[in-house]
Design an enzyme around this catalytic site. Structure first.
Site, PDB file in Angstrom:
ATOM      1  N   SER A 120      24.366  23.228  27.129  1.00 16.64           N
ATOM      2  CA  SER A 120      24.981  23.415  25.819  1.00 16.64           C
ATOM      3  C   SER A 120      23.965  23.407  24.679  1.00 16.64           C
ATOM      4  O   SER A 120      24.272  23.842  23.587  1.00 16.64           O
ATOM      5  CB  SER A 120      26.041  22.340  25.571  1.00 16.64           C
ATOM      6  OG  SER A 120      25.506  21.064  25.837  1.00 16.64           O
TER       7      SER A 120
ATOM      8  N   HIS B 195      15.238  -1.023  36.126  1.00  9.86           N
ATOM      9  CA  HIS B 195      15.215   0.336  35.556  1.00  9.86           C
ATOM     10  C   HIS B 195      14.227   1.240  36.301  1.00  9.86           C
ATOM     11  O   HIS B 195      14.389   2.455  36.358  1.00  9.86           O
ATOM     12  CB  HIS B 195      14.836   0.225  34.072  1.00  9.86           C
ATOM     13  CG  HIS B 195      15.441   1.262  33.186  1.00  9.86           C
ATOM     14  ND1 HIS B 195      15.744   1.037  31.877  1.00  9.86           N
ATOM     15  CD2 HIS B 195      15.796   2.547  33.421  1.00  9.86           C
ATOM     16  CE1 HIS B 195      16.249   2.144  31.332  1.00  9.86           C
ATOM     17  NE2 HIS B 195      16.282   3.076  32.260  1.00  9.86           N
TER      18      HIS B 195
ATOM     19  N   TYR C 110      17.289   0.827  25.296  1.00 10.41           N
ATOM     20  CA  TYR C 110      17.855   1.867  24.431  1.00 10.41           C
ATOM     21  C   TYR C 110      17.910   1.348  22.993  1.00 10.41           C
ATOM     22  O   TYR C 110      18.700   0.467  22.663  1.00 10.41           O
ATOM     23  CB  TYR C 110      19.257   2.287  24.904  1.00 10.41           C
ATOM     24  CG  TYR C 110      19.300   2.867  26.317  1.00 10.41           C
ATOM     25  CD1 TYR C 110      18.161   3.380  26.933  1.00 10.41           C
ATOM     26  CD2 TYR C 110      20.488   2.905  27.031  1.00 10.41           C
ATOM     27  CE1 TYR C 110      18.204   3.916  28.218  1.00 10.41           C
ATOM     28  CE2 TYR C 110      20.542   3.445  28.319  1.00 10.41           C
ATOM     29  CZ  TYR C 110      19.392   3.937  28.907  1.00 10.41           C
ATOM     30  OH  TYR C 110      19.451   4.456  30.183  1.00 10.41           O
TER      31      TYR C 110
HETATM   32  N1  LIG Z   1      18.173   5.169  34.721  1.00 10.98           N
HETATM   33  C1  LIG Z   1      17.513   5.944  33.906  1.00 10.98           C
HETATM   34  O1  LIG Z   1      16.278   6.015  33.918  1.00 10.98           O
HETATM   35  C2  LIG Z   1      18.280   6.792  32.912  1.00 10.98           C
HETATM   36  C3  LIG Z   1      17.648   7.859  32.260  1.00 10.98           C
HETATM   37  C4  LIG Z   1      18.420   8.629  31.368  1.00 10.98           C
HETATM   38  C5  LIG Z   1      19.756   8.333  31.144  1.00 10.98           C
HETATM   39  N2  LIG Z   1      20.333   7.271  31.787  1.00 10.98           N
HETATM   40  C6  LIG Z   1      21.770   6.940  31.585  1.00 10.98           C
HETATM   41  O2  LIG Z   1      22.543   8.056  31.985  1.00 10.98           O
HETATM   42  C7  LIG Z   1      23.431   8.442  30.929  1.00 10.98           C
HETATM   43  C8  LIG Z   1      23.674   9.943  30.982  1.00 10.98           C
HETATM   44  O3  LIG Z   1      22.478  10.678  30.945  1.00 10.98           O
HETATM   45  P1  LIG Z   1      21.986  11.485  29.651  1.00 10.98           P
HETATM   46  O4  LIG Z   1      22.764  11.039  28.474  1.00 10.98           O
HETATM   47  O5  LIG Z   1      20.511  11.362  29.651  1.00 10.98           O
HETATM   48  O6  LIG Z   1      22.256  13.009  29.998  1.00 10.98           O
HETATM   49  P2  LIG Z   1      23.531  13.888  30.294  1.00 10.98           P
HETATM   50  O7  LIG Z   1      24.710  13.066  30.536  1.00 10.98           O
HETATM   51  O8  LIG Z   1      23.093  14.854  31.341  1.00 10.98           O
HETATM   52  O9  LIG Z   1      23.663  14.722  28.944  1.00 10.98           O
HETATM   53  C9  LIG Z   1      23.858  14.138  27.696  1.00 10.98           C
HETATM   54  C10 LIG Z   1      23.793  15.241  26.650  1.00 10.98           C
HETATM   55  O10 LIG Z   1      24.813  16.189  26.912  1.00 10.98           O
HETATM   56  C11 LIG Z   1      25.631  16.345  25.772  1.00 10.98           C
HETATM   57  N3  LIG Z   1      27.015  16.508  26.260  1.00 10.98           N
HETATM   58  C12 LIG Z   1      27.754  15.592  26.936  1.00 10.98           C
HETATM   59  N4  LIG Z   1      28.954  16.104  27.243  1.00 10.98           N
HETATM   60  C13 LIG Z   1      28.978  17.355  26.755  1.00 10.98           C
HETATM   61  C14 LIG Z   1      29.953  18.384  26.712  1.00 10.98           C
HETATM   62  N5  LIG Z   1      31.143  18.202  27.293  1.00 10.98           N
HETATM   63  N6  LIG Z   1      29.648  19.560  26.102  1.00 10.98           N
HETATM   64  C15 LIG Z   1      28.433  19.729  25.532  1.00 10.98           C
HETATM   65  N7  LIG Z   1      27.467  18.805  25.526  1.00 10.98           N
HETATM   66  C16 LIG Z   1      27.741  17.621  26.119  1.00 10.98           C
HETATM   67  C17 LIG Z   1      25.434  15.097  24.947  1.00 10.98           C
HETATM   68  O11 LIG Z   1      25.676  15.400  23.590  1.00 10.98           O
HETATM   69  P3  LIG Z   1      25.987  14.286  22.475  1.00 10.98           P
HETATM   70  O12 LIG Z   1      24.836  13.303  22.563  1.00 10.98           O
HETATM   71  O13 LIG Z   1      25.983  15.077  21.230  1.00 10.98           O
HETATM   72  O14 LIG Z   1      27.283  13.656  22.777  1.00 10.98           O
HETATM   73  C18 LIG Z   1      23.974  14.771  25.233  1.00 10.98           C
HETATM   74  O15 LIG Z   1      23.140  15.553  24.414  1.00 10.98           O
HETATM   75  C19 LIG Z   1      22.721   7.946  29.667  1.00 10.98           C
HETATM   76  O16 LIG Z   1      23.614   7.808  28.584  1.00 10.98           O
HETATM   77  C20 LIG Z   1      22.142   6.640  30.132  1.00 10.98           C
HETATM   78  O17 LIG Z   1      23.120   5.613  30.083  1.00 10.98           O
HETATM   79  C21 LIG Z   1      19.619   6.519  32.667  1.00 10.98           C
END
Ligand SMILES: NC(=O)c1ccc[n+]([C@@H]2O[C@H](COP(=O)([O-])OP(=O)(O)OC[C@H]3O[C@@H](n4cnc5c(N)ncnc54)[C@H](OP(=O)(O)O)[C@@H]3O)[C@@H](O)[C@H]2O)c1
Length: 333
Positions: free
Chosen positions: A217, A130, A56
């Site tokens: 959202s 990963h 990241y």
């Molecule tokens: N293992 C893997 O391959 C992999 C892949 C992807 C992600 N990940 C991990 O999983 C974590 C979570 O996944 P993600 O971040 O991809 O997706 P997510 O949690 O499904 O969604 C994140 C998005 O939703 C928004 N959001 C969060 N809470 C909200 C709310 N209450 N109301 C409105 N919008 C909201 C965030 O906005 P803001 O950014 O503006 O806060 C961001 O744009 C990542 O941070 C990462 O650590 C792992």
């Protein structure tokens, strides 16, 4: 804060973790101070399971987190991941040209030391591969990770986006604590084969992107995503899928509003409702969203609610693949 058990470790972690990726990478501009404030708030509110990865922003996310992690080391369970590499050394995302995956024992040994240095800790609580490197037997990658456990650099071992067969092979080498894979209203790939296997083996599912990357959202905002926004590369935000997903999001949001909550909260509650052995890690860089997501842990869904949600999902089945073609080749290996 509610708590859930982590695999066979005997540890209990907050029922939702904090995905930190967006604080440095993938989802548009981030404000460092706002991210740091969000990390402190997570700590105050008891969200003690934080998720990052070496890729990241090419390590910058681990460095950012270390600022709050180091002075609060005993209060946070830190998870990071290794394996994605950049040919030109420039930060990029998993599907970008020049990004490749390396699960070799040599890289495992190098990557862990780099993560420990950036995080400024002696030990990583949970270290994930990963992805599973399709060119290297999973036993070799996990074998190298076991050496890290013996050396005291890593406490527990996890996999991300592994197939059922790789999970079994890996678990035969060393107990696997967690599987981190995408799981949300829009991505249910793990349900048929993988969830039963990890349940049999006592492995916790850590759903990533449980809010479908914020689709409920932000789908009406796609034209305002910046050039570097990772979501622009995803089929779900493109072509005919975009229209399907706009309607899907609208109906989910309407149903959520009828229950007095947000669509994101309904989506998160749905994931939490799938089992006590599941700890999702919604990602945010904002205190407001963090608080809303924590509130979703108290949202109870009735059998009728689940039927309504399923009927909405069935009405809009053309959600599109979750990744571009290149990235899809690296999942379920
Ligand atoms: N293992 C893997 O391959 C992999 C892949 C992807 C992600 N990940 C991990 O999983 C974590 C979570 O996944 P993600 O971040 O991809 O997706 P997510 O949690 O499904 O969604 C994140 C998005 O939703 C928004 N959001 C969060 N809470 C909200 C709310 N209450 N109301 C409105 N919008 C909201 C965030 O906005 P803001 O950014 O503006 O806060 C961001 O744009 C990542 O941070 C990462 O650590 C792992």
């Amino acid at each position: 804060m509610q708590f859930r058990k982590l695999g066979n470790t005997g540890k209990e972690l907050s029922a939702i973790g904090l995905g930190c990726m967006g604080m440095s990478f993938a989802y548009g501009p981030a404000d460092e101070q706002e991210s740091i404030n969000t990390l402190h708030k997570a700590l105050d509110l008891g969200v003690n399971f934080w998720d990052t990865a070496d890729m990241y922003a090419n390590g910058e996310n681990e460095k950012l987190i270390s600022k709050v992690l180091v002075p609060n080391r005993d209060k946070i369970f830190i998870a990071t991941k290794f394996g994605f590499r950049f040919k030109d050394g420039k930060a990029s995302h998993s599907g970008a040209p020049g990004t490749y995956f390396d699960g070799s024992p040599e890289w495992v040994r190098q990557a862990v030391d780099a993560s420990l240095q950036r995080l400024k800790v002696d030990e990583i609580d949970l270290y994930y591969a990963h992805r599973i490197d399709p060119n290297i037997p999973v036993e070799e990658t996990v074998g190298a990770m076991v050496e890290l456990v013996k050396a005291g650099k890593v406490k527990y071992i996890g996999l991300s986006e592994a197939s059922a067969s790789s999970i079994r092979k890996a678990n035969a080498v060393h107990p696997i604590t967690a599987l981190q894979s995408e799981y949300s209203l829009l991505t249910r790939d793990v349900e048929n084969e993988i969830l039963p296997v990890i349940r049999e083996l006592g492995i916790t599912l850590v759903p990533y992107s449980p809010l479908a990357r914020g689709l409920f959202s932000n789908i009406n905002d796609v034209q305002n995503f910046g050039a570097e926004d990772f979501r622009k590369s995803l089929p779900r935000y493109q072509d005919e899928y975009l229209e399907n997903n706009r309607k899907l999001a609208q109906e989910i949001n309407d149903f959520a509003a009828s229950k007095g909550v947000k669509g994101t909260q309904l989506a998160l509650a749905w994931v939490l409702n799938q089992g006590e052995d599941i700890i999702p890690i919604p990602g945010t860089k904002r205190i407001k969203y963090l608080e809303e997501n924590i509130a979703a842990t108290d949202l109870k869904l009735s059998g009728e609610d689940l039927i309504t949600i399923d009927s909405i999902l069935k009405k809009y089945p053309h959600v599109g693949e979750r990744y571009s073609e290149g990235s899809m080749k690296l999942v379920n290996n």
